[in-house]
Write an enzyme that holds these catalytic residues in place. Structure first.
Site, PDB file in Angstrom:
ATOM      1  N   LYS A 154       0.832  -1.206   0.000  1.00 10.52           N
ATOM      2  CA  LYS A 154       0.000   0.000   0.000  1.00 10.52           C
ATOM      3  C   LYS A 154       0.866   1.255   0.000  1.00 10.52           C
ATOM      4  O   LYS A 154       1.676   1.470   0.907  1.00 10.52           O
ATOM      5  CB  LYS A 154      -0.908   0.009   1.235  1.00 10.52           C
ATOM      6  CG  LYS A 154      -1.858   1.204   1.261  1.00 10.52           C
ATOM      7  CD  LYS A 154      -2.860   1.108   2.384  1.00 10.52           C
ATOM      8  CE  LYS A 154      -2.396   1.731   3.669  1.00 10.52           C
ATOM      9  NZ  LYS A 154      -2.301   3.191   3.632  1.00 10.52           N
TER      10      LYS A 154
ATOM     11  N   ASP B 143      -3.367   4.059  -2.312  1.00  8.13           N
ATOM     12  CA  ASP B 143      -4.333   4.591  -1.347  1.00  8.13           C
ATOM     13  C   ASP B 143      -4.427   6.099  -1.528  1.00  8.13           C
ATOM     14  O   ASP B 143      -3.920   6.870  -0.722  1.00  8.13           O
ATOM     15  CB  ASP B 143      -3.868   4.206   0.067  1.00  8.13           C
ATOM     16  CG  ASP B 143      -4.929   4.503   1.109  1.00  8.13           C
ATOM     17  OD1 ASP B 143      -6.080   4.782   0.737  1.00  8.13           O
ATOM     18  OD2 ASP B 143      -4.590   4.448   2.308  1.00  8.13           O
TER      19      ASP B 143
ATOM     20  N   LYS C  83      -7.374   7.800  -2.043  1.00  5.55           N
ATOM     21  CA  LYS C  83      -8.647   8.295  -1.476  1.00  5.55           C
ATOM     22  C   LYS C  83      -9.222   9.442  -2.323  1.00  5.55           C
ATOM     23  O   LYS C  83      -9.454  10.552  -1.826  1.00  5.55           O
ATOM     24  CB  LYS C  83      -8.463   8.736  -0.024  1.00  5.55           C
ATOM     25  CG  LYS C  83      -8.129   7.574   0.920  1.00  5.55           C
ATOM     26  CD  LYS C  83      -8.249   7.978   2.370  1.00  5.55           C
ATOM     27  CE  LYS C  83      -7.932   6.862   3.334  1.00  5.55           C
ATOM     28  NZ  LYS C  83      -6.509   6.450   3.344  1.00  5.55           N
TER      29      LYS C  83
ATOM     30  N   ASP D 258     -13.906  13.802  -5.658  1.00  3.37           N
ATOM     31  CA  ASP D 258     -14.114  15.031  -6.438  1.00  3.37           C
ATOM     32  C   ASP D 258     -15.358  14.810  -7.300  1.00  3.37           C
ATOM     33  O   ASP D 258     -16.037  13.792  -7.147  1.00  3.37           O
ATOM     34  CB  ASP D 258     -12.861  15.331  -7.293  1.00  3.37           C
ATOM     35  CG  ASP D 258     -12.678  16.826  -7.548  1.00  3.37           C
ATOM     36  OD1 ASP D 258     -13.672  17.495  -7.904  1.00  3.37           O
ATOM     37  OD2 ASP D 258     -11.548  17.320  -7.398  1.00  3.37           O
TER      38      ASP D 258
ATOM     39  N   THR E 292     -11.696   6.691  10.279  1.00  2.00           N
ATOM     40  CA  THR E 292     -11.802   6.344  11.702  1.00  2.00           C
ATOM     41  C   THR E 292     -11.276   7.461  12.598  1.00  2.00           C
ATOM     42  O   THR E 292     -11.456   7.421  13.806  1.00  2.00           O
ATOM     43  CB  THR E 292     -11.045   5.037  12.005  1.00  2.00           C
ATOM     44  OG1 THR E 292      -9.764   5.122  11.403  1.00  2.00           O
ATOM     45  CG2 THR E 292     -11.772   3.833  11.468  1.00  2.00           C
TER      46      THR E 292
ATOM     47  N   ARG F  89       3.396  -0.896  10.747  1.00  4.52           N
ATOM     48  CA  ARG F  89       4.484  -0.860  11.728  1.00  4.52           C
ATOM     49  C   ARG F  89       4.791  -2.171  12.458  1.00  4.52           C
ATOM     50  O   ARG F  89       5.975  -2.400  12.761  1.00  4.52           O
ATOM     51  CB  ARG F  89       4.236   0.292  12.714  1.00  4.52           C
ATOM     52  CG  ARG F  89       4.463   1.645  12.042  1.00  4.52           C
ATOM     53  CD  ARG F  89       3.831   2.774  12.805  1.00  4.52           C
ATOM     54  NE  ARG F  89       2.372   2.658  12.785  1.00  4.52           N
ATOM     55  CZ  ARG F  89       1.551   3.487  13.411  1.00  4.52           C
ATOM     56  NH1 ARG F  89       2.042   4.476  14.118  1.00  4.52           N
ATOM     57  NH2 ARG F  89       0.244   3.334  13.326  1.00  4.52           N
TER      58      ARG F  89
HETATM   59  O1  C5P Z   1       1.421   0.935  10.857  1.00  2.87           O
HETATM   60  P1  C5P Z   1      -0.019   0.546  10.864  1.00  2.87           P
HETATM   61  O2  C5P Z   1      -0.250  -0.962  10.852  1.00  2.87           O
HETATM   62  O3  C5P Z   1      -0.822   1.234  11.930  1.00  2.87           O
HETATM   63  O4  C5P Z   1      -0.501   1.061   9.439  1.00  2.87           O
HETATM   64  C1  C5P Z   1      -1.818   1.037   9.046  1.00  2.87           C
HETATM   65  C2  C5P Z   1      -1.977   1.708   7.707  1.00  2.87           C
HETATM   66  O5  C5P Z   1      -3.366   1.774   7.425  1.00  2.87           O
HETATM   67  C3  C5P Z   1      -1.448   3.133   7.644  1.00  2.87           C
HETATM   68  O6  C5P Z   1      -0.974   3.355   6.306  1.00  2.87           O
HETATM   69  C4  C5P Z   1      -2.659   3.967   7.926  1.00  2.87           C
HETATM   70  O7  C5P Z   1      -2.651   5.234   7.331  1.00  2.87           O
HETATM   71  C5  C5P Z   1      -3.765   3.127   7.314  1.00  2.87           C
HETATM   72  N1  C5P Z   1      -5.093   3.325   7.918  1.00  2.87           N
HETATM   73  C6  C5P Z   1      -5.356   3.125   9.260  1.00  2.87           C
HETATM   74  N2  C5P Z   1      -6.607   3.301   9.763  1.00  2.87           N
HETATM   75  C7  C5P Z   1      -7.574   3.654   8.949  1.00  2.87           C
HETATM   76  C8  C5P Z   1      -7.354   3.838   7.597  1.00  2.87           C
HETATM   77  C9  C5P Z   1      -6.070   3.658   7.103  1.00  2.87           C
HETATM   78  O8  C5P Z   1      -4.483   2.791  10.027  1.00  2.87           O
HETATM   79  N3  C5P Z   1      -8.788   3.785   9.450  1.00  2.87           N
END
Ligand code: C5P
Length: 237
Positions: free
Chosen positions: A35, A63, A65, A68, A118, A210
């Site tokens: 992603k 991603d 998003k 428009d 979220t 992460r």
């Molecule tokens: O590092 P982590 O596992 O938290 O990464 C989650 C990924 O999903 C990040 O790129 C974050 O921006 C994305 N994301 C999220 N929660 C959401 C939508 C997208 O953590 N509701």
């Protein structure tokens, strides 16, 4: 290719193109798609995506998003489709015509609709005109996106069950905010769920960042091992 691999999408959240390339190289046995978000696209643009493409045949999840008027989104999707992503995100709240325009423009790309961010609280949602509670709004937007032809939805793990019940079995559900066993409450993700629980609630793919990428700081082998361990946890073995 995606069918052979664990249903894990790695969030490539790094401002370094070479590190992004190495993350793909190191983890590709355990990851079905990568992603790339707005930060990556704003920094490296389509050329950056092409460079990753040249280095690997991994599936990409862009991603972006998009949100428009339908004509503008269709134009953006037409350009982005040349990069052959497997997934591309749009906001479901852009409306039926906008989602349909994105789908019509790139039938070979899985258009994934984001329902409610979220990060928005009930108060935030009220302020921007959503009358219902976040969960009801998310289910309503998922249904709308489904009817408009989107083949996937991105939602919080805690919305999966309600959305799955609202849209039926065929829609692909992609869930970020997943934390492997023993890592609940880490980072800035406040309401997490384990990979197994998210899959048994109805998720098709999990977005994980992460919990895997932080291990890069201790070396490529450590990161690969962590990806393998999480892949095992996802497959229940
Ligand atoms: O590092 P982590 O596992 O938290 O990464 C989650 C990924 O999903 C990040 O790129 C974050 O921006 C994305 N994301 C999220 N929660 C959401 C939508 C997208 O953590 N509701």
């Amino acid at each position: 290719m995606m069918t052979d691999k664990p249903p894990i999408i790695l969030a490539v959240d790094t401002p370094d193109l070479d590190i992004a390339r190495q993350w793909i190289e190191v983890t590709h046995d355990y990851i079905c798609a990568y992603k790339l978000g707005l930060e990556f696209f704003a920094t490296f643009g389509a050329d950056g995506v092409k460079k990753l493409r040249e280095a690997s045949d991994a599936d990409l999840f862009l991603d972006l998003k998009l949100h428009d008027i339908p004509n503008t989104v269709a134009g953006a999707v037409r350009q982005v489709a040349q990069l052959s992503p497997k997934f591309l995100t749009v906001h479901a709240s852009g409306g039926r015509a906008m989602v349909s325009a994105a789908v019509a423009e790139a039938p070979q790309v899985t258009i994934a609709a984001v329902t409610i961010l979220t990060s928005l609280s009930q108060t935030d949602l009220k302020e921007i005109g959503f009358a219902q509670a976040p969960l009801e709004s998310a289910v309503g937007l998922a249904r709308l996106a489904d009817q408009a032809g989107a083949r996937a939805i991105v939602c919080s793990p805690h919305e999966i069950s309600a959305i799955r019940a609202g849209v039926g079995p065929d829609l692909v559900i992609i869930a970020p905010g997943v934390r492997p066993l023993g890592e609940a409450g880490t980072d800035d993700q406040s309401r997490t769920m384990s990979p197994r629980a998210a899959i048994s609630n109805g998720a098709t793919y999990l977005v994980i960042g992460r919990p895997i990428t932080r291990h890069w700081s201790t070396g490529a082998a450590a990161m690969r091992d962590r990806a393998a361990a999480i892949a095992n946890e996802v497959s229940g073995s």
